[in-house]
Design a protein around this motif. Structure first.
Motif, short mmCIF file in Angstrom:
data_model
loop_
_atom_site.label_atom_id
_atom_site.label_comp_id
_atom_site.label_asym_id
_atom_site.label_seq_id
_atom_site.Cartn_x
_atom_site.Cartn_y
_atom_site.Cartn_z
N ALA A 116 72.57 9.10 -78.15
CA ALA A 116 72.14 8.82 -76.87
C ALA A 116 71.98 7.03 -76.93
O ALA A 116 71.47 6.61 -77.58
CB ALA A 116 70.95 9.24 -76.39
N PRO A 117 72.85 6.59 -75.88
CA PRO A 117 72.80 5.16 -75.60
C PRO A 117 71.37 4.91 -75.25
O PRO A 117 70.67 5.66 -74.68
CB PRO A 117 73.84 4.78 -74.70
N ALA A 118 70.95 3.43 -75.75
CA ALA A 118 69.67 2.91 -75.34
C ALA A 118 69.18 2.90 -73.90
O ALA A 118 67.99 3.41 -73.46
CB ALA A 118 69.67 1.51 -75.88
N ARG B 292 65.88 5.68 -70.16
CA ARG B 292 65.58 6.33 -68.82
C ARG B 292 64.61 7.38 -68.93
O ARG B 292 63.87 7.64 -68.18
CB ARG B 292 66.86 6.93 -68.08
N GLU B 293 64.73 8.30 -70.03
CA GLU B 293 63.80 9.24 -70.30
C GLU B 293 62.38 8.71 -70.44
O GLU B 293 61.55 9.18 -70.11
CB GLU B 293 64.55 9.98 -71.56
N MET B 294 62.18 7.54 -71.20
CA MET B 294 60.83 6.99 -71.14
C MET B 294 60.37 6.63 -69.81
O MET B 294 59.37 6.68 -69.49
CB MET B 294 61.00 5.58 -71.99
N PRO C 37 53.40 0.66 -65.09
CA PRO C 37 53.79 -0.78 -65.55
C PRO C 37 55.21 -1.00 -65.32
O PRO C 37 56.08 0.09 -65.60
CB PRO C 37 53.38 -0.85 -66.99
N GLY C 38 55.78 -1.83 -65.19
CA GLY C 38 57.20 -2.33 -65.21
C GLY C 38 57.68 -2.26 -66.65
O GLY C 38 56.96 -2.94 -67.43
N ILE C 39 58.79 -1.77 -67.05
CA ILE C 39 59.36 -1.77 -68.38
C ILE C 39 60.80 -2.72 -68.29
O ILE C 39 61.36 -2.43 -69.44
CB ILE C 39 59.46 -0.41 -68.80
N LEU D 131 62.34 -4.58 -71.34
CA LEU D 131 61.64 -4.16 -72.62
C LEU D 131 62.89 -3.20 -73.50
O LEU D 131 63.33 -2.35 -73.01
CB LEU D 131 60.63 -3.05 -72.45
N SER D 132 62.74 -3.43 -74.81
CA SER D 132 63.49 -2.50 -75.57
C SER D 132 62.87 -1.03 -75.84
O SER D 132 61.72 -0.91 -75.28
CB SER D 132 63.60 -3.03 -77.05
N PHE D 133 63.59 -0.36 -76.21
CA PHE D 133 62.99 1.34 -76.24
C PHE D 133 61.64 1.18 -77.10
O PHE D 133 60.71 1.90 -76.53
CB PHE D 133 63.96 2.25 -76.92
N ASP D 134 61.54 0.48 -78.03
CA ASP D 134 60.33 0.37 -79.03
C ASP D 134 59.31 -0.22 -78.19
O ASP D 134 58.03 0.27 -78.34
CB ASP D 134 60.54 -0.31 -80.21
N GLU D 135 59.74 -1.28 -77.50
CA GLU D 135 58.53 -1.86 -76.55
C GLU D 135 58.00 -1.04 -75.53
O GLU D 135 56.85 -1.02 -75.08
CB GLU D 135 59.07 -3.23 -76.01
N CYS D 136 59.00 -0.27 -74.91
CA CYS D 136 58.73 0.87 -73.96
C CYS D 136 57.84 1.74 -74.40
O CYS D 136 56.64 2.15 -74.11
CB CYS D 136 59.96 1.68 -73.49
#
Length: 181
Positions: free
Chosen positions: A12-14, A19-21, A37-39, A42-47
């Motif tokens: 899956a692309p980032a 989007r799933e996060m 909160p706004g994301i 942010l990177s996936f790890d930051e999310c």
């Protein structure tokens, strides 16, 4: 098919993972009846880190007068069930065993190392265990239970051990549809 889910998760692309996060943020914010909160940016790890912080904070707010712990758990469950059902249909998950395998694959995307056996799911390490209190973990496990219910067409996860309670692992008994009470 579990293979399809493995491929989707592995390749899956980032943007899709993010989007799933966002879906998890939306489901959780709706359950807690607050703004997510706004994301953006942010990177996936930051999310993932922000999701842990957000849900921990929202759970702490349940302690205040008027906190609706059971209502939040029910809304998390329902949101998770919808999400799990979507994944079940997309990946053609047909059996309770496939649902348990799918749960371990989904967990792996968010830093949870889990395995399934005949009637249980065991988590050996969990990203959230260093962030969540036992109370937060207990509330948020309703989301896991809901996702599994959607994946399995009505099965349930009944946690009887949690890392946040001091256990060396988390363990959830798998209740197939028809055995749930």
């Amino acid at each position: 098919m579990i293979l399809l889910l493995r491929i989707l998760v592995s390749f899956a692309p980032a943007a899709l993972k993010k989007r799933e996060m966002q879906n998890l943020f939306r489901i959780s914010a709706s359950a807690f009846r607050c703004a997510a909160p706004g994301i953006a940016g942010l990177s996936f790890d930051e999310c993932l880190s922000e999701y842990a912080r957000f849900t921990r904070s929202a759970t702490v707010n349940l302690r205040s007068p008027g906190g609706d712990r059971e209502g939040v758990r029910e809304r998390l469950f329902q949101g998770g069930r919808t999400l799990g059902g979507r994944i079940r249909r997309l990946c053609l998950i047909a059996t309770i065993e496939d649902a348990a395998s799918a749960m371990t694959i989904l967990y792996s995307t968010i830093g949870i190392d889990a395995g399934s056996e005949s009637r249980a799911l065991t988590v050996s390490s969990c990203y959230f265990s260093s962030v969540y209190s036992p109370e937060t973990c207990s509330v948020l496990s309703a989301l896991d239970d809901g996702i599994f219910a959607g994946l399995s067409r009505g099965g349930r996860l009944k946690f009887d051990r949690r890392i946040t309670d001091g256990s060396v692992c988390c363990r959830a008994v798998i209740l197939p549809p028809g055995e749930c009470k």
